[in-house]
Write a protein that holds these residues in place. Sequence first.
Motif, PDB file in Angstrom:
ATOM      1  N   TRP A  47       0.809  -1.214   0.000  1.00 32.07           N
ATOM      2  CA  TRP A  47       0.000   0.000   0.000  1.00 32.07           C
ATOM      3  C   TRP A  47       0.848   1.271   0.000  1.00 32.07           C
ATOM      4  CZ3 TRP A  47       0.798   3.278   4.012  1.00 32.07           C
ATOM      5  CH2 TRP A  47       1.335   2.750   5.180  1.00 32.07           C
ATOM      6  N   THR A  48       2.114   1.186   0.446  1.00 30.66           N
ATOM      7  CA  THR A  48       2.931   2.395   0.561  1.00 30.66           C
ATOM      8  C   THR A  48       3.218   3.026  -0.795  1.00 30.66           C
ATOM      9  OG1 THR A  48       4.923   1.023   0.626  1.00 30.66           O
ATOM     10  CG2 THR A  48       4.007   1.722   2.738  1.00 30.66           C
ATOM     11  N   PHE A  54      -0.644   8.465  -4.953  1.00 33.22           N
ATOM     12  CA  PHE A  54      -1.880   9.229  -4.805  1.00 33.22           C
ATOM     13  C   PHE A  54      -1.630  10.550  -4.075  1.00 33.22           C
ATOM     14  CE2 PHE A  54      -4.470   5.041  -4.910  1.00 33.22           C
ATOM     15  CZ  PHE A  54      -4.230   4.932  -6.264  1.00 33.22           C
ATOM     16  N   ILE A  55      -0.762  10.531  -3.098  1.00 29.20           N
ATOM     17  CA  ILE A  55      -0.423  11.769  -2.385  1.00 29.20           C
ATOM     18  C   ILE A  55       0.269  12.749  -3.327  1.00 29.20           C
ATOM     19  CG2 ILE A  55       1.012  12.758  -0.555  1.00 29.20           C
ATOM     20  CD1 ILE A  55       0.411  10.192   1.079  1.00 29.20           C
ATOM     21  N   VAL A  56       1.128  12.232  -4.199  1.00 31.74           N
ATOM     22  CA  VAL A  56       1.804  13.098  -5.172  1.00 31.74           C
ATOM     23  C   VAL A  56       0.790  13.803  -6.067  1.00 31.74           C
ATOM     24  CG1 VAL A  56       3.282  13.081  -7.228  1.00 31.74           C
ATOM     25  CG2 VAL A  56       4.042  11.941  -5.155  1.00 31.74           C
ATOM     26  N   MET A  57      -0.288  13.112  -6.424  1.00 35.89           N
ATOM     27  CA  MET A  57      -1.316  13.751  -7.254  1.00 35.89           C
ATOM     28  C   MET A  57      -1.881  14.987  -6.551  1.00 35.89           C
ATOM     29  SD  MET A  57      -3.327  10.442  -8.819  1.00 35.89           S
ATOM     30  CE  MET A  57      -4.522  11.407  -9.746  1.00 35.89           C
ATOM     31  N   TYR A  58      -2.188  14.854  -5.277  1.00 38.36           N
ATOM     32  CA  TYR A  58      -2.703  16.002  -4.521  1.00 38.36           C
ATOM     33  C   TYR A  58      -1.635  17.086  -4.374  1.00 38.36           C
ATOM     34  CZ  TYR A  58      -7.115  13.788  -3.368  1.00 38.36           C
ATOM     35  OH  TYR A  58      -8.362  13.228  -3.456  1.00 38.36           O
ATOM     36  N   ALA A 126      -4.099  -1.989  -3.999  1.00 43.22           N
ATOM     37  CA  ALA A 126      -3.442  -2.113  -2.694  1.00 43.22           C
ATOM     38  C   ALA A 126      -4.230  -1.452  -1.560  1.00 43.22           C
ATOM     39  CB  ALA A 126      -2.036  -1.530  -2.763  1.00 43.22           C
ATOM     40  N   LEU A 127      -4.662  -0.221  -1.757  1.00 44.54           N
ATOM     41  CA  LEU A 127      -5.370   0.496  -0.691  1.00 44.54           C
ATOM     42  C   LEU A 127      -6.842   0.110  -0.597  1.00 44.54           C
ATOM     43  CD1 LEU A 127      -3.826   4.068  -1.079  1.00 44.54           C
ATOM     44  CD2 LEU A 127      -3.460   2.467   0.802  1.00 44.54           C
ATOM     45  N   ARG A 128      -7.374  -0.481  -1.664  1.00 43.97           N
ATOM     46  CA  ARG A 128      -8.776  -0.895  -1.703  1.00 43.97           C
ATOM     47  C   ARG A 128      -9.731   0.287  -1.524  1.00 43.97           C
ATOM     48  NH1 ARG A 128      -8.896  -4.805  -4.477  1.00 43.97           N
ATOM     49  NH2 ARG A 128     -10.929  -5.388  -3.727  1.00 43.97           N
ATOM     50  N   ILE A 129      -9.408   1.410  -2.196  1.00 46.84           N
ATOM     51  CA  ILE A 129     -10.278   2.584  -2.183  1.00 46.84           C
ATOM     52  C   ILE A 129     -10.749   2.846  -3.613  1.00 46.84           C
ATOM     53  CG2 ILE A 129      -9.189   3.644  -0.166  1.00 46.84           C
ATOM     54  CD1 ILE A 129      -7.646   5.486  -2.123  1.00 46.84           C
ATOM     55  N   ALA A 132     -11.826   7.096  -7.656  1.00 49.01           N
ATOM     56  CA  ALA A 132     -12.302   8.489  -7.666  1.00 49.01           C
ATOM     57  C   ALA A 132     -11.550   9.327  -6.638  1.00 49.01           C
ATOM     58  CB  ALA A 132     -13.796   8.527  -7.393  1.00 49.01           C
ATOM     59  N   ILE A 133     -11.081   8.711  -5.553  1.00 54.91           N
ATOM     60  CA  ILE A 133     -10.401   9.473  -4.495  1.00 54.91           C
ATOM     61  C   ILE A 133      -9.108  10.117  -4.997  1.00 54.91           C
ATOM     62  CG2 ILE A 133      -9.259   9.272  -2.235  1.00 54.91           C
ATOM     63  CD1 ILE A 133     -11.523   7.268  -1.503  1.00 54.91           C
ATOM     64  N   PRO A 134      -8.218   9.394  -5.660  1.00 55.06           N
ATOM     65  CA  PRO A 134      -7.052  10.109  -6.181  1.00 55.06           C
ATOM     66  C   PRO A 134      -7.398  11.068  -7.323  1.00 55.06           C
ATOM     67  CG  PRO A 134      -6.902   7.763  -6.706  1.00 55.06           C
ATOM     68  CD  PRO A 134      -8.079   7.938  -5.807  1.00 55.06           C
ATOM     69  N   TYR A 135      -8.366  10.693  -8.157  1.00 50.72           N
ATOM     70  CA  TYR A 135      -8.702  11.542  -9.294  1.00 50.72           C
ATOM     71  C   TYR A 135      -9.413  12.829  -8.896  1.00 50.72           C
ATOM     72  CZ  TYR A 135      -7.327   7.887 -12.570  1.00 50.72           C
ATOM     73  OH  TYR A 135      -6.611   6.972 -13.287  1.00 50.72           O
TER      74      TYR A 135
END
Length: 161
Positions: A47-48, A54-58, A126-129, A132-135
């Motif tokens: 998951w790391t 995903f954090i980099v996207m934000y 990996a994160l099972r989310i 849409a959350i990263p996008y």
Amino acid sequence: MAAIYIKAVDKLDRVLEWLVGILFIAMFLSAVVQVVVRNFTSLSVPWTDEACRFIVMYLVYFGAALAARNNSMIKMEIMDTIFHLSPKAKQKMNWLITAISTVFVVTTVISSLNIIQTSAGMITSALRISWAIPYVSIPIGCVLLILNILANTLEEGRKSK
């Protein structure tokens, strides 16, 4: 009215600066966990890597909004250098560049909403989310970018009067 808007955007940007700092620390810690676990144990923490991406996207979109407010974005200054534009012509050129940039950012928001809608039902491995959350970082960051572009434009207009 413009002064109130500029002040509100500046307060929002202070919060955004803190958020970017927290996200950067989270990304760093996630990467450190990944490196330490991979090199010093036989375990895997999948998951790391996904969390970092995903954090980099934000960080990219929030950072772009902050950079726009600080006039740190790349812009076409070569026209001024080549043609030695007058202050009035330079201001008109800046307004044109701002208008084109805003149209591009609005188009990006509209396109990203379609991507979010399409990916909402899909789950990351990996994160099972939801994807849409990263996008969702795209339209949020672009709206913040538009708010900061408008604040700069209003501030520039006040200075030129």
